[in-house]
Scaffold this active site. Structure first.
Site: not given
Ligand code: UDP
Length: 327
Positions: A116, A206, A12, A168, A139, A31
């Site tokens: 966030t 997930f 970003i 996101n 976080y 950085d």
């Molecule tokens: N997600 C998933 N499989 C993956 C990575 C992410 O199912 O390999 C899901 C995660 O559980 C969330 C959504 O995708 O519901 C977005 O996740 P990401 O890590 O991209 O962003 P976050 O919401 O954690 O900032």
């Protein structure tokens, strides 16, 4: 304005530097390159260093005659924050305090903070700035602590600050100069595209039993260039002695299954996926009400469509495959 951009070599931050340069500002990147990339620093000077080096950062601010700070440097993985809360509080909270100390030493009093939507926790409707913030992972908690610090520093020390709470971040620079490369990559859209590109066998979804329309988590994806534009606009609403916060999203929620479907349509490739257990710390749904940001910042997302975000990421991935850790 001369702006110190911490984390300006990251996803970003690098896009923000491009937007700042386009708006007539001079970004100076600080950085530690732990997760950032030297090649992504293209729009101004680079200083290799860490936000914890307070006196050195103050000296850099004086050297570059910095007038404002944009603070992206942080740890930002929800899952990792649960197993390593110490690292998250150290980098995100102690690191930001160090940076604020450096600003006070150097007499810099404008601050834009990369916050966030994870500061909110579980909210089952479009999230506005008026909603209560009850983070459910370290976080989100670390970022909320900084918001609180900024509120207090505004009234005690006159530091003008704006926190931008991203939903996101997705997509990449449509000119192809910048893009998303994380190592390890944990984000949904890049991983989905790695599967489409044959760089991973399958995507683990997930959680498929959430109380959402198709059982998978719903997120509000926002193009990284739109986030970058909001940062440039936020400079215009900084007010001495005041802390302001805005939610940045498109107001449209997409489920994990919907992202997979759109990625299959855009890439023309099948995407194998497998139902996996829920990831700890994931709220079922996070969708923004960005009315305040639109009104106060005059911010109008240029790429609100999920298809554009996926297409821009796919273009970057296919052109820069050699740079990706998984290739
Ligand atoms: N997600 C998933 N499989 C993956 C990575 C992410 O199912 O390999 C899901 C995660 O559980 C969330 C959504 O995708 O519901 C977005 O996740 P990401 O890590 O991209 O962003 P976050 O919401 O954690 O900032």
């Amino acid at each position: 304005m001369k702006i110190l951009v911490t984390g300006g070599a990251g996803f970003i931050g690098s896009h923000a530097c491009k937007a700042l340069k386009a708006a007539g500002h001079e970004p100076v990147v600080l950085d530690n390159l732990r997760t950032g990339h030297r090649w992504a620093v293209r729009y101004g000077p680079f200083e290799h260093g860490d936000i914890l080096e307070t006196s050195r950062i103050a000296a850099l601010m004086r050297k570059h005659e910095i007038e404002a700070v944009m603070h992206f440097a942080a740890l930002a993985y929800v899952g990792e924050s649960i197993s390593q809360p110490d690292a998250y509080y150290q980098t995100n909270v102690v690191g930001t305090l160090s940076l604020l100390d450096a600003m006070r030493l150097a007499g810099v009093n404008r601050f834009i903070f990369s916050s966030t939507c994870a500061t909110f926790g579980n909210v089952d409707h479009h999230i506005s700035e008026a909603d209560p913030q009850n983070p459910i992972n370290p976080y989100g908690a670390s970022k909320l602590m900084v918001e609180r610090i900024l509120r207090d520093y505004a009234s005690a020390f006159g530091i003008a600050s704006v926190a931008l709470r991203y939903f996101n971040a997705a997509g990449s620079d449509p000119d192809g100069e910048l893009g998303e490369i994380h190592d390890p990559e944990t984000h949904l859209i890049p991983i989905t595209l790695f599967v489409a590109g044959g760089m991973r066998d399958k995507l683990n979804v997930f959680g498929t039993d959430y109380d959402t329309p198709d059982g998978t988590c719903v997120r509000d994806y926002i193009h990284v260039c739109d986030l970058a534009d909001a940062h440039a606009a936020a400079l215009g609403v900084l007010e001495a002695g005041t802390f302001k916060a805005f939610n940045l999203g498109n107001g449209n929620g997409f489920s994990v299954r919907q992202v997979i479907d759109r990625a299959e349509a855009i890439t023309g490739k099948p995407i194998a996926w497998e139902a996996s257990p829920r990831r700890e710390g994931d709220p079922p749904s996070l969708v923004a009400d960005a009315t305040a940001a639109r009104a106060a910042l005059g911010w109008h997302p240029r790429y609100p469509s999920l298809d554009d975000m996926i297409a821009h990421s796919w273009d970057f991935l296919t052109e820069h495959r050699a740079r990706l850790p998984e290739s």
